[in-house]
Design an enzyme around this catalytic site. Sequence first.
Site, PDB file in Angstrom:
ATOM      1  N   ASP A 150     -13.796 -47.297  -1.468  1.00 30.06           N
ATOM      2  CA  ASP A 150     -12.878 -46.240  -1.876  1.00 30.06           C
ATOM      3  C   ASP A 150     -11.410 -46.651  -1.752  1.00 30.06           C
ATOM      4  OD1 ASP A 150     -14.897 -44.490  -2.494  1.00 30.06           O
ATOM      5  OD2 ASP A 150     -14.970 -43.618  -0.494  1.00 30.06           O
ATOM      6  N   THR A 180      28.830 -26.057  13.341  1.00 28.03           N
ATOM      7  CA  THR A 180      28.257 -24.721  13.146  1.00 28.03           C
ATOM      8  C   THR A 180      27.156 -24.699  12.104  1.00 28.03           C
ATOM      9  OG1 THR A 180      29.986 -24.243  11.549  1.00 28.03           O
ATOM     10  CG2 THR A 180      30.404 -23.620  13.806  1.00 28.03           C
ATOM     11  N   ASP A 181      27.254 -25.543  11.072  1.00 31.60           N
ATOM     12  CA  ASP A 181      26.242 -25.538  10.019  1.00 31.60           C
ATOM     13  C   ASP A 181      24.899 -26.100  10.463  1.00 31.60           C
ATOM     14  OD1 ASP A 181      27.515 -24.345   7.977  1.00 31.60           O
ATOM     15  OD2 ASP A 181      27.350 -26.038   6.581  1.00 31.60           O
ATOM     16  N   ASN A 235      30.260 -26.359   1.431  1.00 29.93           N
ATOM     17  CA  ASN A 235      31.197 -27.379   0.948  1.00 29.93           C
ATOM     18  C   ASN A 235      32.197 -26.797  -0.044  1.00 29.93           C
ATOM     19  OD1 ASN A 235      29.990 -29.250   2.523  1.00 29.93           O
ATOM     20  ND2 ASN A 235      28.852 -30.249   0.889  1.00 29.93           N
ATOM     21  N   ASP A 287     -14.949 -35.566  -2.242  1.00 29.18           N
ATOM     22  CA  ASP A 287     -16.314 -35.957  -1.936  1.00 29.18           C
ATOM     23  C   ASP A 287     -17.152 -34.717  -1.678  1.00 29.18           C
ATOM     24  OD1 ASP A 287     -17.033 -38.495  -1.674  1.00 29.18           O
ATOM     25  OD2 ASP A 287     -16.496 -38.732   0.429  1.00 29.18           O
ATOM     26  N   GLU A 307      35.313 -25.309   1.600  1.00 29.52           N
ATOM     27  CA  GLU A 307      36.062 -26.452   2.132  1.00 29.52           C
ATOM     28  C   GLU A 307      36.875 -27.101   1.022  1.00 29.52           C
ATOM     29  OE1 GLU A 307      32.516 -27.394   5.396  1.00 29.52           O
ATOM     30  OE2 GLU A 307      32.939 -28.824   3.807  1.00 29.52           O
ATOM     31  N   GLU A 321      27.423 -33.958   5.354  1.00 24.52           N
ATOM     32  CA  GLU A 321      27.088 -34.906   6.427  1.00 24.52           C
ATOM     33  C   GLU A 321      25.781 -34.592   7.134  1.00 24.52           C
ATOM     34  OE1 GLU A 321      30.036 -33.526   6.095  1.00 24.52           O
ATOM     35  OE2 GLU A 321      31.531 -35.113   5.961  1.00 24.52           O
ATOM     36  N   VAL A 348      35.845 -35.571   2.342  1.00 29.54           N
ATOM     37  CA  VAL A 348      35.143 -35.130   3.551  1.00 29.54           C
ATOM     38  C   VAL A 348      34.457 -33.788   3.305  1.00 29.54           C
ATOM     39  CG1 VAL A 348      35.444 -34.423   5.933  1.00 29.54           C
ATOM     40  CG2 VAL A 348      36.623 -36.432   5.079  1.00 29.54           C
TER      41      VAL A 348
HETATM   42  P1  ADP Z   1     -21.321 -38.718  -1.697  1.00 33.68           P
HETATM   43  O1  ADP Z   1     -20.315 -38.486  -2.733  1.00 33.68           O
HETATM   44  O2  ADP Z   1     -22.229 -37.526  -1.574  1.00 33.68           O
HETATM   45  O3  ADP Z   1     -20.795 -39.180  -0.397  1.00 33.68           O
HETATM   46  P2  ADP Z   1     -22.497 -41.401  -1.901  1.00 33.68           P
HETATM   47  O4  ADP Z   1     -21.853 -42.265  -2.922  1.00 33.68           O
HETATM   48  O5  ADP Z   1     -22.199 -41.641  -0.472  1.00 33.68           O
HETATM   49  O6  ADP Z   1     -22.270 -39.863  -2.298  1.00 33.68           O
HETATM   50  O7  ADP Z   1     -24.056 -41.516  -2.070  1.00 33.68           O
HETATM   51  C1  ADP Z   1     -24.686 -41.496  -3.338  1.00 33.68           C
HETATM   52  C2  ADP Z   1     -26.159 -41.605  -3.187  1.00 33.68           C
HETATM   53  O8  ADP Z   1     -26.499 -42.817  -2.568  1.00 33.68           O
HETATM   54  C3  ADP Z   1     -26.782 -40.530  -2.314  1.00 33.68           C
HETATM   55  O9  ADP Z   1     -27.223 -39.443  -3.068  1.00 33.68           O
HETATM   56  C4  ADP Z   1     -27.965 -41.229  -1.692  1.00 33.68           C
HETATM   57  O10 ADP Z   1     -29.102 -41.092  -2.516  1.00 33.68           O
HETATM   58  C5  ADP Z   1     -27.565 -42.653  -1.649  1.00 33.68           C
HETATM   59  N1  ADP Z   1     -27.121 -43.036  -0.315  1.00 33.68           N
HETATM   60  C6  ADP Z   1     -26.048 -42.557   0.371  1.00 33.68           C
HETATM   61  N2  ADP Z   1     -25.916 -43.133   1.561  1.00 33.68           N
HETATM   62  C7  ADP Z   1     -26.913 -44.032   1.646  1.00 33.68           C
HETATM   63  C8  ADP Z   1     -27.343 -44.988   2.639  1.00 33.68           C
HETATM   64  N3  ADP Z   1     -26.674 -45.146   3.793  1.00 33.68           N
HETATM   65  N4  ADP Z   1     -28.428 -45.732   2.391  1.00 33.68           N
HETATM   66  C9  ADP Z   1     -29.088 -45.592   1.223  1.00 33.68           C
HETATM   67  N5  ADP Z   1     -28.744 -44.746   0.271  1.00 33.68           N
HETATM   68  C10 ADP Z   1     -27.695 -43.957   0.447  1.00 33.68           C
HETATM   69 MG    MG Z   2     -20.729 -40.739   1.031  1.00 28.82          MG
END
Ligand code: ADP
Ligand code: MG
Length: 921
Positions: free
Chosen positions: A639, A732-733, A701, A350, A704, A308, A303
């Site tokens: 992504d 208490t702890d 502990n 990004d 104890e 605990e 214990v």
């Molecule tokens: P980021 O990392 O800046 O988000 P993206 O991968 O979204 O880059 O975009 C890369 C490139 O694709 C941009 O530089 C642009 O030229 C082109 N792009 C981004 N969005 C669009 C869109 N909706 N329609 C057409 N071209 C796009």
């Molecule tokens: Mg983008």
Amino acid sequence: MNQPAEKSQHLSLLHDQGQISLLTTLPPSEVLPTLGSGVDGITQVEATRRLLEYGHNTVDDHGKPPVWMRFIGECTHFFALILWVAAGLAILGDRLSPDKGMLHLAIAIVVVVLLNAFFSFLQAYRAERALDALRGMLPPKAKVIRDSRLTELPVEVVVPGDILILEEGDKVPADARILESLELQVSLATLTGESLPVVRNADSSIARNPLEATNIVLAGTEIISGSARVLVYATGMMTEFGRIAHLTQAIPERKSALQSEIRHISIMVGILALSMGCAVFLMGQFINVPFWENLIFTIGIIVALVPEGLLPTLTLSLALASQRMARRKALVRHLPAVEALGATTVICTDKTGTLTENRMSVGAMYVDGVTLTRGQIPSSEKTGLTWISRIASECHSVRNVLRDGESTRIGDGMEIALLEFALEQGHEKVAGERVWQQGFDGDRKRMSVACRAGSSTTLLCKGALQGVLPVCTSMFEDGQTHPLDSARLKRINDAEAAIAAKGLRVIAFAFREVKPGHTPSEQELIFTGLIGLEDPVRPEVPEAIQKCQIAGIKVIMLTGDHPMTALTVARQIGLVRGDPVHLVLGSEIVTMSASQLGIILDQPNVVVARVTADQKRRVVQALQRKRHRVALTGDGVNDAPALKSADIGIAMGITGTDVAKEAADIILMDDNFATIVAAIEEGRAVYANIRKFLTYILASNVPELITCLTFMIFRVPLPLTGLQVLAIDLGTDMFPAIALGAEPAERGLMSHPPRSLDERLLDRGTLLRAYVWLGLMESVIAMLLYFIALDESGWHFGVELDRFDPVYLKATTSCFAAICMVQLVNAFNCRHTTLSIFDRRAPPNADLLIGLSLGVAFVLLLIYLPIGNRLFNTTPLESTVWVVLLPLALIFIALEEARKRWVRRSMLRGPNGKLSNSTNL
Ligand code: ADP
Ligand code: MG
């Protein structure tokens, strides 16, 4: 008013399992009336009525185990099992030799297990509710047509008969029949596990299974590309997803590093307790200790050594931290991610929207062979600008919706900026109908639509130059089409480089006529020009970058943009300083081996440009192979795999798609890079806090255990009873431990590098400090008070004392009081491993004072209230005991202060003069 009843009849018919043929075989125009809807959707009034009839569009969580199962789970984890064994032993002992108070102990242990389970359960439950509430801060929205207007509404209020607009990245909110679609592809992974997307369209289908019907989209599935207009026929529990939720178990969550480490710690400490118990029991038998005495002793050891209070404190501290993070605009989707974030060594971010504001405006342009800056941009002429405007106003996925009663444009910031630019140029949208589209994706880096106006159809395309130029064969210049010769190509590329060098994001435009009867395709396009879009850097980003540099966290920009744009922005925010610069292009990543990539990424001044989503994933993996813990941001559908493979996936709350959010561990409510850094700081604070209360809980502990050993070895009356041990561990702890778990981040937390991958929560330093140093000092004080009390009453060595003998009561209470009090002041010691308790860098923690007051009150109740006396074998103490205790407690603090000072000094003098790892001993 019998019309609604008639409608409901249709509806209930459709809800019958397998009866979807009515939906799938009819053409769209005939499906609408079966659900009492029309091309313009239903009215708000009707929607309100249907909401009452069919309920909200939510799926109850049947996947989760029922509450009682989870409670049982809390009663049967490792610590609890050990305690059950201890209780069993106590009952056995009571059978063998009654009247030794063993039954009492058995009952107490059972009560403790149950109480503990209850608290753990309550904590976990509340933490979960809090997480749910946090998730509710970003309610998923659906684009619904009501009263003939496109409106953005919470998904819960979607009803059968509603018409929805679905677009790339959306999660489908309800089961629906497709009325109209453009290049629609859906991922059914959430329902079938199949990861390849399937094509869906509005054509009639004879499949009876909704999963196979090609004109049905199901709730919970994801739109991978294209768009559609759909008619909802089932919501909430009536959807396929709702039905499946009934049947399936929740998918077990991947165990995080923290979870496995805590498991590791519990098993280690548990095994220590059990083996100590067994070893000592055997020894007792060997030296002929009476069996019952030996048993009490063994149980006592077990214990005493089981912490605990550890698990409930842990859950609570994580939950509190997730709330602090939410206040700083980072939403945590899984509790352990809170702590994992603190260990981040690399952030892959990004550019657009995260480092910049995503508030774009046209800053430069290349058209008719000349580059123009903002002031020089001609207002509409008959030149290529007309085409650019036309493309900007037609080729996008921006929509006007009614949001909270106001009309707003939703969609990509860049597309909105282009659209507004086109309107400024006086370009009204030509009344054309979109007949075809290929949405933007980071791999193709372009987007195209085909619009039909009258008898002519035109394909309009925009994207990165790198994505558009390969599909162009000619160029529009001064009102004429010219072949794309090498001189023109060079001029275009030079113009792009010049615009990008200013940090502008470059978009290329192209078009072609589509011959009647041909399907549009992105081939042989006519290039018309470039636009450079300005996107201001977020003002708080440079400081956040600097913070990362001080904190030893590497930041790598991973962007799809032009390398020059990326580099300029990187310089503006201080991510890249001086030379040399390592510009890595996505296309190079593919040709590199993982180790080559790892070496390049380890250099300073790295910027990765023109990456596709898959290349992002390779970057993450290369970094992980170099033993980095990677946080990665993402927003698009593509992504998702990269977000999942990163240690911490971070999705954008505003611009992120549903798909990305679903794949992420953390969602940024403001899309802001600075928020990531704030959240990392909280993550680090949590780790430090966990270690604080771990040290704290383990320390007590030891006394104890020692009291028990003294009883055994020196044959003195048992200084601390099993019940008293439990009163300390769970009474208490607990208050100070919880307060330690909620400590604010100390200053300087972001001035040392991230902890190493090999660092354990319970490392040798922590173990030595808790068990050997702090614990041993506490033991000495406790034993001292015990023997002083015995000695004062004239006790002689070897005299046995009854459990209720006043002499014994006084002694055991003194020992109990000593451990409680010393442990309470120990909370101050445990606030930091090396900083003095008077150091200003650790901000005051009001919770700790509250925790301590509660702890003191609890001790006093146990000692001075008759009920406390009866339950815990205590007796009211004279004030002299406290008078002796006070200076001892001060000495205890002073000794720990001396140790900290010594450690601080030796760190300064250390072999490499490193003062960094202040979380270590
Ligand atoms: P980021 O990392 O800046 O988000 P993206 O991968 O979204 O880059 O975009 C890369 C490139 O694709 C941009 O530089 C642009 O030229 C082109 N792009 C981004 N969005 C669009 C869109 N909706 N329609 C057409 N071209 C796009
Ligand atoms: Mg983008």
